[in-house]
Design an enzyme around this catalytic site. Structure first.
Site, PDB file in Angstrom:
ATOM      1  N   TYR A  68     -21.506 -20.688  -7.368  1.00 44.57           N
ATOM      2  CA  TYR A  68     -20.263 -20.895  -8.131  1.00 44.57           C
ATOM      3  C   TYR A  68     -19.634 -19.570  -8.535  1.00 44.57           C
ATOM      4  O   TYR A  68     -18.414 -19.435  -8.591  1.00 44.57           O
ATOM      5  CB  TYR A  68     -20.514 -21.801  -9.349  1.00 44.57           C
ATOM      6  CG  TYR A  68     -20.557 -23.259  -8.949  1.00 44.57           C
ATOM      7  CD1 TYR A  68     -21.758 -23.893  -8.629  1.00 44.57           C
ATOM      8  CD2 TYR A  68     -19.379 -24.002  -8.829  1.00 44.57           C
ATOM      9  CE1 TYR A  68     -21.794 -25.220  -8.234  1.00 44.57           C
ATOM     10  CE2 TYR A  68     -19.405 -25.334  -8.426  1.00 44.57           C
ATOM     11  CZ  TYR A  68     -20.606 -25.934  -8.119  1.00 44.57           C
ATOM     12  OH  TYR A  68     -20.627 -27.245  -7.700  1.00 44.57           O
ATOM     13  N   GLN A 102      -7.895 -32.057  -9.497  1.00 43.24           N
ATOM     14  CA  GLN A 102      -9.325 -32.190  -9.222  1.00 43.24           C
ATOM     15  C   GLN A 102      -9.932 -30.802  -9.008  1.00 43.24           C
ATOM     16  O   GLN A 102     -11.146 -30.668  -8.883  1.00 43.24           O
ATOM     17  CB  GLN A 102      -9.558 -33.035  -7.965  1.00 43.24           C
ATOM     18  CG  GLN A 102      -9.007 -34.444  -8.063  1.00 43.24           C
ATOM     19  CD  GLN A 102      -9.039 -35.145  -6.721  1.00 43.24           C
ATOM     20  OE1 GLN A 102     -10.015 -35.808  -6.365  1.00 43.24           O
ATOM     21  NE2 GLN A 102      -7.977 -34.983  -5.952  1.00 43.24           N
ATOM     22  N   HIS A 124     -12.231 -32.448 -12.863  1.00 42.50           N
ATOM     23  CA  HIS A 124     -13.573 -32.041 -12.408  1.00 42.50           C
ATOM     24  C   HIS A 124     -13.995 -30.720 -13.030  1.00 42.50           C
ATOM     25  O   HIS A 124     -14.824 -30.000 -12.477  1.00 42.50           O
ATOM     26  CB  HIS A 124     -13.597 -31.954 -10.869  1.00 42.50           C
ATOM     27  CG  HIS A 124     -13.399 -33.290 -10.225  1.00 42.50           C
ATOM     28  ND1 HIS A 124     -13.023 -33.442  -8.906  1.00 42.50           N
ATOM     29  CD2 HIS A 124     -13.506 -34.544 -10.728  1.00 42.50           C
ATOM     30  CE1 HIS A 124     -12.919 -34.743  -8.635  1.00 42.50           C
ATOM     31  NE2 HIS A 124     -13.205 -35.431  -9.712  1.00 42.50           N
ATOM     32  N   CYS A 132     -23.513 -23.958 -21.912  1.00 44.20           N
ATOM     33  CA  CYS A 132     -24.968 -24.074 -21.887  1.00 44.20           C
ATOM     34  C   CYS A 132     -25.349 -25.472 -21.403  1.00 44.20           C
ATOM     35  O   CYS A 132     -24.821 -26.486 -21.870  1.00 44.20           O
ATOM     36  CB  CYS A 132     -25.535 -23.853 -23.295  1.00 44.20           C
ATOM     37  SG  CYS A 132     -27.319 -24.102 -23.349  1.00 44.20           S
ATOM     38  N   CYS A 177     -29.036 -20.865 -27.825  1.00 43.79           N
ATOM     39  CA  CYS A 177     -30.357 -21.533 -27.794  1.00 43.79           C
ATOM     40  C   CYS A 177     -31.281 -20.980 -26.720  1.00 43.79           C
ATOM     41  O   CYS A 177     -32.414 -21.447 -26.562  1.00 43.79           O
ATOM     42  CB  CYS A 177     -30.172 -23.040 -27.573  1.00 43.79           C
ATOM     43  SG  CYS A 177     -29.871 -23.465 -25.840  1.00 43.79           S
ATOM     44  N   THR A 215      -5.010 -33.994  -1.306  1.00 42.69           N
ATOM     45  CA  THR A 215      -6.305 -34.606  -1.606  1.00 42.69           C
ATOM     46  C   THR A 215      -6.622 -35.666  -0.555  1.00 42.69           C
ATOM     47  O   THR A 215      -5.754 -36.381  -0.086  1.00 42.69           O
ATOM     48  CB  THR A 215      -6.340 -35.219  -3.027  1.00 42.69           C
ATOM     49  OG1 THR A 215      -7.643 -35.759  -3.264  1.00 42.69           O
ATOM     50  CG2 THR A 215      -5.276 -36.286  -3.220  1.00 42.69           C
ATOM     51  N   SER A 216      -7.911 -35.729  -0.199  1.00 42.99           N
ATOM     52  CA  SER A 216      -8.332 -36.708   0.816  1.00 42.99           C
ATOM     53  C   SER A 216      -8.526 -38.080   0.193  1.00 42.99           C
ATOM     54  O   SER A 216      -8.715 -39.070   0.882  1.00 42.99           O
ATOM     55  CB  SER A 216      -9.635 -36.250   1.473  1.00 42.99           C
ATOM     56  OG  SER A 216     -10.637 -36.117   0.457  1.00 42.99           O
TER      57      SER A 216
HETATM   58  N1  APR Z   1      -1.268 -28.643   2.031  1.00 41.26           N
HETATM   59  C1  APR Z   1      -1.542 -29.916   1.638  1.00 41.26           C
HETATM   60  N2  APR Z   1      -2.705 -30.555   1.911  1.00 41.26           N
HETATM   61  C2  APR Z   1      -3.626 -29.869   2.616  1.00 41.26           C
HETATM   62  C3  APR Z   1      -3.434 -28.536   3.058  1.00 41.26           C
HETATM   63  C4  APR Z   1      -2.183 -27.927   2.745  1.00 41.26           C
HETATM   64  N3  APR Z   1      -1.901 -26.668   3.119  1.00 41.26           N
HETATM   65  N4  APR Z   1      -4.549 -28.139   3.736  1.00 41.26           N
HETATM   66  C5  APR Z   1      -5.405 -29.184   3.706  1.00 41.26           C
HETATM   67  N5  APR Z   1      -4.857 -30.225   3.052  1.00 41.26           N
HETATM   68  C6  APR Z   1      -5.432 -31.550   2.767  1.00 41.26           C
HETATM   69  C7  APR Z   1      -6.458 -32.024   3.753  1.00 41.26           C
HETATM   70  O1  APR Z   1      -5.831 -32.703   4.831  1.00 41.26           O
HETATM   71  C8  APR Z   1      -7.277 -32.989   2.883  1.00 41.26           C
HETATM   72  O2  APR Z   1      -6.734 -34.304   2.925  1.00 41.26           O
HETATM   73  O3  APR Z   1      -6.117 -31.428   1.536  1.00 41.26           O
HETATM   74  C9  APR Z   1      -7.105 -32.444   1.477  1.00 41.26           C
HETATM   75  C10 APR Z   1      -8.368 -31.814   0.913  1.00 41.26           C
HETATM   76  O4  APR Z   1      -9.317 -32.846   0.785  1.00 41.26           O
HETATM   77  P1  APR Z   1     -10.778 -32.460   0.239  1.00 41.26           P
HETATM   78  O5  APR Z   1     -11.267 -31.238   0.932  1.00 41.26           O
HETATM   79  O6  APR Z   1     -11.599 -33.713   0.290  1.00 41.26           O
HETATM   80  O7  APR Z   1     -10.525 -32.034  -1.278  1.00 41.26           O
HETATM   81  P2  APR Z   1     -10.296 -33.001  -2.514  1.00 41.26           P
HETATM   82  O8  APR Z   1      -9.596 -34.267  -2.095  1.00 41.26           O
HETATM   83  O9  APR Z   1      -9.697 -32.199  -3.587  1.00 41.26           O
HETATM   84  O10 APR Z   1     -11.826 -33.377  -2.929  1.00 41.26           O
HETATM   85  C11 APR Z   1     -12.000 -34.156  -4.098  1.00 41.26           C
HETATM   86  O11 APR Z   1     -14.383 -33.834  -3.904  1.00 41.26           O
HETATM   87  O12 APR Z   1     -16.195 -32.430  -3.525  1.00 41.26           O
HETATM   88  C12 APR Z   1     -15.449 -33.066  -4.495  1.00 41.26           C
HETATM   89  O13 APR Z   1     -15.214 -32.304  -6.674  1.00 41.26           O
HETATM   90  C13 APR Z   1     -14.803 -32.035  -5.381  1.00 41.26           C
HETATM   91  O14 APR Z   1     -12.642 -32.126  -6.469  1.00 41.26           O
HETATM   92  C14 APR Z   1     -13.314 -32.285  -5.225  1.00 41.26           C
HETATM   93  C15 APR Z   1     -13.268 -33.742  -4.768  1.00 41.26           C
HETATM   94 ZN    ZN Z   2     -27.571 -23.338 -25.526  1.00 44.43          ZN
END
Ligand code: APR
Ligand code: ZN
Length: 271
Positions: A68, A102, A124, A132, A177, A215-216
């Site tokens: 991280y 997210q 998230h 901690c 702690c 987001t996927s």
């Molecule tokens: N512009 C817009 N969308 C994009 C771009 C871009 N330039 N590049 C990629 N993408 C899209 C991809 O097609 C995909 O659908 O962004 C999406 C990313 O999806 P994920 O990688 O699954 O990310 P996310 O949806 O944020 O994941 C949700 O999963 O692992 C956990 O906690 C983590 O917050 C995260 C959660």
């Molecule tokens: Zn502590």
């Protein structure tokens, strides 16, 4: 340039409350890896179960904390992209914008979001709020701690190589702690911050338009936010180069990169 359908620019122009709901794709053009993009996604290179669960942290705190810190370092070196800036600009042109992300990066904040007093809702958590693991006391990394993690991960970095690359990083002890300091992110199997989730659900149910950017839509409960807006009768606009699940009668998709499409779409709100 890809045109934005007139019905969507009209909906944006008339909207009083817009929800912007973002995932990793909004930061992709800043050079931050997404999770599930083929080949480049973090989960195609790293094992989420070995890095993003409380059990993984208990089993090997240095591996998880190091990973991280590597991600935090990459965010520090990145810049907000036109998508982040377009969202920050839009907030200044609307009576109300609720930004729900997210993502655990701070690129929305560094682009100037939020414009109003309402904070960005991080469903998230955040890379910038370590705490901690035992007593939940927030931890502010001393200035020199950044130096230790400030080496960029060498190409092809893999957790098992962490020792070899010296990027295995024991987490600092809690000043209150003595427990282990952990990343301030929500891991698989953990519950989301209740206030942020409730505020996000409430905004989705009362907005006129929800923009779902990058987001996927596969991780619940965050993924239900666009559906809540659609069910409440709002316009829902997905911005994604990949097709995402079609929704209700007022659900549309702008297919392409957020950094290109959002400035075009949001220009409709130039009063
Ligand atoms: N512009 C817009 N969308 C994009 C771009 C871009 N330039 N590049 C990629 N993408 C899209 C991809 O097609 C995909 O659908 O962004 C999406 C990313 O999806 P994920 O990688 O699954 O990310 P996310 O949806 O944020 O994941 C949700 O999963 O692992 C956990 O906690 C983590 O917050 C995260 C959660
Ligand atoms: Zn502590």
């Amino acid at each position: 340039a890809p045109a934005v359908p007139a019905e969507l620019t009209a909906a944006l122009r008339e909207a009083r409350h817009v929800v912007v709901f973002t995932g990793a794709g909004v930061s992709a053009e800043s050079g931050i890896r997404t999770f599930r993009d083929a080949l480049t996604g973090l989960w195609s290179r790293f094992d989420a179960m070995a890095l993003a669960t409380p059990e993984a942290f208990r089993a090997d705190p240095a591996l998880v904390w190091g990973w991280y810190e590597w991600r935090r370092l990459r965010v520090r070196q990145a810049q907000p992209n036109p998508a982040h800036h377009a969202i920050a600009d839009l907030a200044r042109r609307l009576p109300r914008l609720t930004l729900v992300t997210q993502n655990v990066d701070d690129l929305h904040e560094r682009a100037g979001s939020p414009a109003d007093a309402r904070p960005v809702l991080h469903l998230h958590g955040s890379l910038h709020q370590p705490r901690c693991f035992d007593c939940a006391t927030p931890f502010t990394p001393p200035a020199d701690a950044a130096a230790v993690a400030d080496r960029d991960a060498p190409a092809g970095w893999r957790p098992q190589a962490l020792d070899a690359d010296g990027l295995r990083l024991p987490p600092p002890p809690c000043p209150a702690c003595g427990g282990l300091i952990r990343p301030g992110v929500v891991w698989f199997g953990e519950s989301l911050p209740a206030h942020a989730l409730a505020a996000a659900f409430d905004a989705a149910e009362h907005c006129n338009l929800l923009l779902s950017v990058g987001t996927s839509g596969v991780v619940e409960p965050a993924a239900s936010i666009p559906r809540l807006a659609a069910r409440a009768g709002a316009w829902v606009v997905h911005v994604n180069p990949q097709p995402v699940a079609a929704g209700g009668a007022r659900t549309r998709q702008l297919t392409g990169a957020a950094g290109e499409l959002l400035p075009l779409f949001l220009a409709a709100r130039v009063d």
